[in-house]
Each structure stands twice: as C-alpha cells, then as structure tokens.
Design an enzyme around this catalytic site. Sequence first.
Site, PDB file in Angstrom:
ATOM      1  N   TYR A  18       0.763  -1.318   0.102  1.00 38.93           N
ATOM      2  CA  TYR A  18       0.043   0.067   0.100  1.00 38.93           C
ATOM      3  C   TYR A  18       0.731   1.215  -0.169  1.00 38.93           C
ATOM      4  CZ  TYR A  18      -2.975   3.789   1.824  1.00 38.93           C
ATOM      5  OH  TYR A  18      -3.601   4.821   2.032  1.00 38.93           O
ATOM      6  N   GLU A  40     -11.340   5.997   5.059  1.00 39.85           N
ATOM      7  CA  GLU A  40     -11.022   6.801   6.422  1.00 39.85           C
ATOM      8  C   GLU A  40     -12.023   6.943   7.349  1.00 39.85           C
ATOM      9  OE1 GLU A  40      -7.970   7.359   6.736  1.00 39.85           O
ATOM     10  OE2 GLU A  40      -6.966   7.331   4.696  1.00 39.85           O
ATOM     11  N   TRP A  48      -5.178   2.024  10.478  1.00 36.00           N
ATOM     12  CA  TRP A  48      -5.244   2.022   9.058  1.00 36.00           C
ATOM     13  C   TRP A  48      -4.938   0.344   8.507  1.00 36.00           C
ATOM     14  CZ3 TRP A  48      -7.769   3.790   5.467  1.00 36.00           C
ATOM     15  CH2 TRP A  48      -7.519   3.586   4.120  1.00 36.00           C
TER      16      TRP A  48
END
Length: 187
Positions: A18, A40, A48
């Site tokens: 990522y 988000e 995350w």
Amino acid sequence: MEKHRCGWCVGDPLYEAYHDEEWGVPVYDDDTLFEFLTLETFQAGLSWITVLRKRENFRKAFDNFNYKKIAKYQQPKVDELLQDKGIIRNKLKVNATVTNAQAFMKIQDEFGSFSKYIWDFVDGKPIKNSFKDYKNAPANTPLSDKISKDLKKRGFKFVGTTVVYAHMQATGMVNDHEVSCFRYNEV
C-alpha cells in the site's frame, strides 16, 4: 539493496505494498477519492491496517464504492451491511457512508467534480512536507480543520480533521513520506 520506506509500514507486506503503490500518490479521480473517503471514515478510531485488511470485503459489500448506488441504499441494505462480518459493522459509519455518497454527489453538481472541490484547497498541487521521521507528521493541520469544517457544513459525517488529514495523505494532497523514503521524490 533494501529500499528505505516510511517507518509506519515496515514489516507487513500488505502495508508495504500500500505504501509503495498508493499512499501519497495524487488522486484526481472521483471514484478513487470516494473509496478513500469511505475507508478513512471506517478507520476513525481504528488502525489503518485494520481497514486495509478488510478493503476487498468493503469493496464487495459497498458495490465497488459506487457512490451513485450507495446514495440510494435503503434500510434493508444497511441492515445487510451491519450483518457482514467482512467489514467493520458500525451502524453510524455505515449510515454515514450513505449520507456521504449523497453529499459527494451534491459537491459534484456544484463544482463539476469532487476532485476539483477538494484539490482547490491546495491549488491543485500536493503540499510537500519534509519530515525525517513519520512520527513528526501532524495528525491534523489548520488546512484539514478548514476542509473538515466545510465538509461537515455540506452534510458529510465522520470527517473530523484527523480523518480529513489522513485522506489528504492517502490521496497525495500532502506528501508526508519521510525524506529518506524512496517514495518521497517519486510522488
């Protein structure tokens, strides 16, 4: 020779991929901007990596992040999502996603695209920061405060200043790669 990466992603292959391929790359496509805004939203209060590990499940559950479809979700679909063990089953966040899809399209109507709206806050160009250690990057800034306030005024939910700053980082509105990271000068 091993590439130097930002410290936050080191050691997890999914996180590293990522970081290497997506994080901080400027995104001007409305579909992708909505995907990141949704992810988000679900990340608020969580890590995350938790969201990243469920990303494909989110993609499947939320019609590939198609905001036009999501904006029309009715209670039966919301109830179905709240039973989906592959995603984060938070009622407020699921409902916020529907509300945000509707607000997203209103911004498109007003500005021509969500991309134009959001990128106008940085004059269309990424802000390039110079952090030696990712731990020195802020969780929010006066600019993320401003964007958050404007999004809320337009009806968005779960778009606090920290969520907005994380969105800015993810979509390349700010380059918060460590200066020694191999991606710093690439994005």
